[in-house]
Design an enzyme around this catalytic site. Structure first.
Site, PDB file in Angstrom:
ATOM      1  N   ASP A  34      32.568  16.985 -17.227  1.00  0.00           N
ATOM      2  CA  ASP A  34      31.462  17.473 -16.949  1.00  0.00           C
ATOM      3  C   ASP A  34      30.717  18.273 -17.984  1.00  0.00           C
ATOM      4  OD1 ASP A  34      28.742  17.390 -15.632  1.00  0.00           O
ATOM      5  OD2 ASP A  34      29.776  17.800 -13.773  1.00  0.00           O
ATOM      6  N   ASP A  35      29.585  18.097 -18.453  1.00  0.00           N
ATOM      7  CA  ASP A  35      28.915  19.257 -19.450  1.00  0.00           C
ATOM      8  C   ASP A  35      29.766  19.725 -20.690  1.00  0.00           C
ATOM      9  OD1 ASP A  35      26.998  19.300 -17.589  1.00  0.00           O
ATOM     10  OD2 ASP A  35      27.152  21.280 -17.037  1.00  0.00           O
ATOM     11  N   CYS A  73      23.436  14.603 -15.846  1.00  0.00           N
ATOM     12  CA  CYS A  73      24.539  13.943 -14.996  1.00  0.00           C
ATOM     13  C   CYS A  73      24.202  12.502 -14.585  1.00  0.00           C
ATOM     14  CB  CYS A  73      24.929  14.866 -14.066  1.00  0.00           C
ATOM     15  SG  CYS A  73      25.587  16.459 -14.619  1.00  0.00           S
ATOM     16  N   HIS A 127      27.447  10.857 -10.117  1.00  0.00           N
ATOM     17  CA  HIS A 127      27.001  12.348  -9.681  1.00  0.00           C
ATOM     18  C   HIS A 127      26.911  12.246  -8.225  1.00  0.00           C
ATOM     19  CE1 HIS A 127      24.410  15.680 -10.017  1.00  0.00           C
ATOM     20  NE2 HIS A 127      23.477  15.178  -9.131  1.00  0.00           N
ATOM     21  N   ASP A 311      30.002  13.443 -20.154  1.00  0.00           N
ATOM     22  CA  ASP A 311      28.780  12.722 -19.649  1.00  0.00           C
ATOM     23  C   ASP A 311      27.622  13.321 -20.651  1.00  0.00           C
ATOM     24  OD1 ASP A 311      28.684  15.466 -18.563  1.00  0.00           O
ATOM     25  OD2 ASP A 311      28.029  14.874 -16.588  1.00  0.00           O
ATOM     26  N   HIS A 312      27.579  14.378 -21.376  1.00  0.00           N
ATOM     27  CA  HIS A 312      26.689  14.828 -22.344  1.00  0.00           C
ATOM     28  C   HIS A 312      27.041  16.183 -22.621  1.00  0.00           C
ATOM     29  CE1 HIS A 312      25.879  17.519 -19.055  1.00  0.00           C
ATOM     30  NE2 HIS A 312      25.361  16.218 -18.082  1.00  0.00           N
TER      31      HIS A 312
END
Length: 484
Positions: A34-35, A73, A127, A311-312
């Site tokens: 995540d992130d 997300c 998410h 995810d990004h």
């Protein structure tokens, strides 16, 4: 007659040999982070301390130009797990679960479960925790504990007593505790339990580590690995000529207790937050190492394919901004490592690929690797790139970001340039355009759109973008209403 019998027996034996040599489909282990931006030791970072991920990169193919389909997300994860882009699903915000509007879409875990795999979710995969629960053999309850230090708990209690019903605590914390005291340590332990439980089955296991997502909470030993004074403060300058809605207002960070409302943040809090982000990355890396060690101890590595992905991307002060929620390069570029099982005769390891690939490609890649008939996908299998990392591949990778229900940002990269059009979501009228050079950096400080010296580059990029987002297309489907 005897000759015929002998020939038949030989044919049967030969056929049996062929079947016995046929490759069994592998287990699949996906680390979904995540992130996490593409700032790791293996990606050349001088500040990240990530020995376990670096080791994994040497055991597989590291993709240098991998991109997510939206830098937020929920939509990005739905895209990965369905093989469909956000503009196909029509979901651009975090507020709409997949099954609320797409009850019949076949998801990746659903397809694998239908084909005899044990499918397990631990940590943050979708998410929304309830998304697609029918597709998992086992959906491990996601840990929710966040804060441990007395001063953090007091701050939250004070906010609640002051009328804030659901307050966010501090943006960072460094309790002197064991790994499992915080969320990702517990997720790692759950993943290890699942590997032991399903070691004799064919499995698809998603391990969704939550760090380095806010709050930047990690055991003190991971903070101590980094010297706060060594972190540089990134330029707070915003690109000249940037579209007025290109960057978000980074409200996600501002919602945490103790974060000043000033814009941009001062250098001291900026440096502390950068320190916290790095501590969380190192903490998450250690948990990856624990799961990988278990895979080896159970003798599962030989027949388990591993995908490590985010995810990004993320901003930690660049452009004076924070978090994701945009179409800029640093938000849509992601780390991606794919390592095939060690008994795969086609296995290539220890190489970097500059092929333009996308998270939406993971669906088709895994289904082809495992010999499953895949539903229609917006991505395509990366097996040719895994076999030959230097192969010529796609010309562009694209992403979107909605600004409210009326404006859609469509962006494309060719690996060196990023071109973005901000369009009316219904008519596709161009409201603004951006052209940035990224040949040598994730950052760019001048919008070159409309600059005569780059006219040919812009026309070329415009053509590439519009091959994916035609100007005469129907309005962008919207199954939710994203906030501006």
């Amino acid at each position: 007659m005897k000759k015929i019998v002998v020939i038949v027996c030989l044919l049967i034996s030969a056929q049996s040999l062929v079947f016995s040599q046929k490759k069994e489909p592998p287990n699949i282990l996906v680390f979904y982070i995540d992130d996490l931006r593409a700032e790791l030791g293996c990606y050349g970072s001088e500040t990240a301390i990530t020995p376990n991920i670096d080791k994994l990169s040497n055991d597989g193919i590291m993709f240098n130009k991998a991109y997510t389909q939206q830098a937020i997300c929920a939509p990005s994860r739905m895209s990965t797990l369905t093989g469909l882009r956000p503009e196909t699903l029509g979901i651009y915000s975090i507020f709409t679960p997949l099954r609320k509007v797409h009850k019949d879409v076949v998801t990746l875990p659903q397809l694998f479960r239908q084909n005899g795999y044990k499918t397990i979710s631990t940590g943050k995969v979708y998410h929304h925790t309830i998304d697609d629960k029918e597709s998992w053999t086992q959906l491990v309850v996601r840990p929710s504990k966040r804060y441990l230090k007395p001063e953090s708990l007091k701050a939250i209690a004070d906010l609640k007593s002051g009328g804030n019903k659901n307050p966010k605590g501090p943006a960072f914390e460094d309790a002197d505790v064991a790994d499992e005291a915080y969320v990702d340590g517990e997720i790692a332990n759950n993943a290890i339990k699942m590997l032991n439980k399903y070691k004799d089955d064919k499995f698809l296991l998603f391990v969704g580590f939550t760090k380095p997502h806010l709050p930047f909470n990690a055991p003190k030993k991971y903070w101590d690995m980094h010297d706060k004074s060594k972190f540089d403060i990134p330029s707070k300058e915003k690109p000249e000529g940037m579209y007025r809605l290109a960057l978000s207002q980074w409200g996600e960070l501002k919602g945490y207790h103790g974060i000043p409302k000033e814009d941009p943040l001062n250098d001291d809090i900026t440096r502390t937050l950068i320190h916290g982000y790095h501590a969380c990355v190192s903490y998450m890396d250690a948990q990856v190492g624990k799961v990988m060690q278990t895979l080896e101890e159970l003798d599962l590595r030989k027949n388990t394919m591993i995908v490590f992905m985010s995810d990004h991307g993320y901003k930690i002060g660049e452009y004076g901004a924070w978090c994701k929620h945009s179409n800029v390069e640093i938000d849509v570029r992601v780390p991606l490592i794919i390592s095939r099982e060690t008994n795969d005769k086609n296995r290539v390891a220890g190489q970097m690929s500059n092929a333009l690939v996308e998270n939406v490609d993971i669906f088709s890649t895994l289904t082809e690797i495992c010999g499953l008939e895949s539903p229609k996908s917006d991505g395509k299998s990366l097996i040719p790139v895994l076999n030959n990392p230097e192969i010529k591949w796609d010309e562009i990778a694209t992403s979107v970001y909605a600004r409210g229900k009326n404006i859609m940002g469509c962006t494309a990269t060719d690996g060196n340039w990023r071109y973005t059009e901000w369009r009316d979501s219904n008519s596709h009228e161009i409201l603004g355009a951006e052209l940035y050079e990224h040949k040598n950096s994730l950052l760019s400080f001048e919008n070159l759109s409309g600059n005569e010296g780059y006219k040919d580059v812009e026309e070329s990029m415009k053509t590439l973008l519009e091959s994916q987002f035609p100007r005469d297309a129907k309005p962008f489907p919207q199954n939710d209403i994203p906030r501006n």
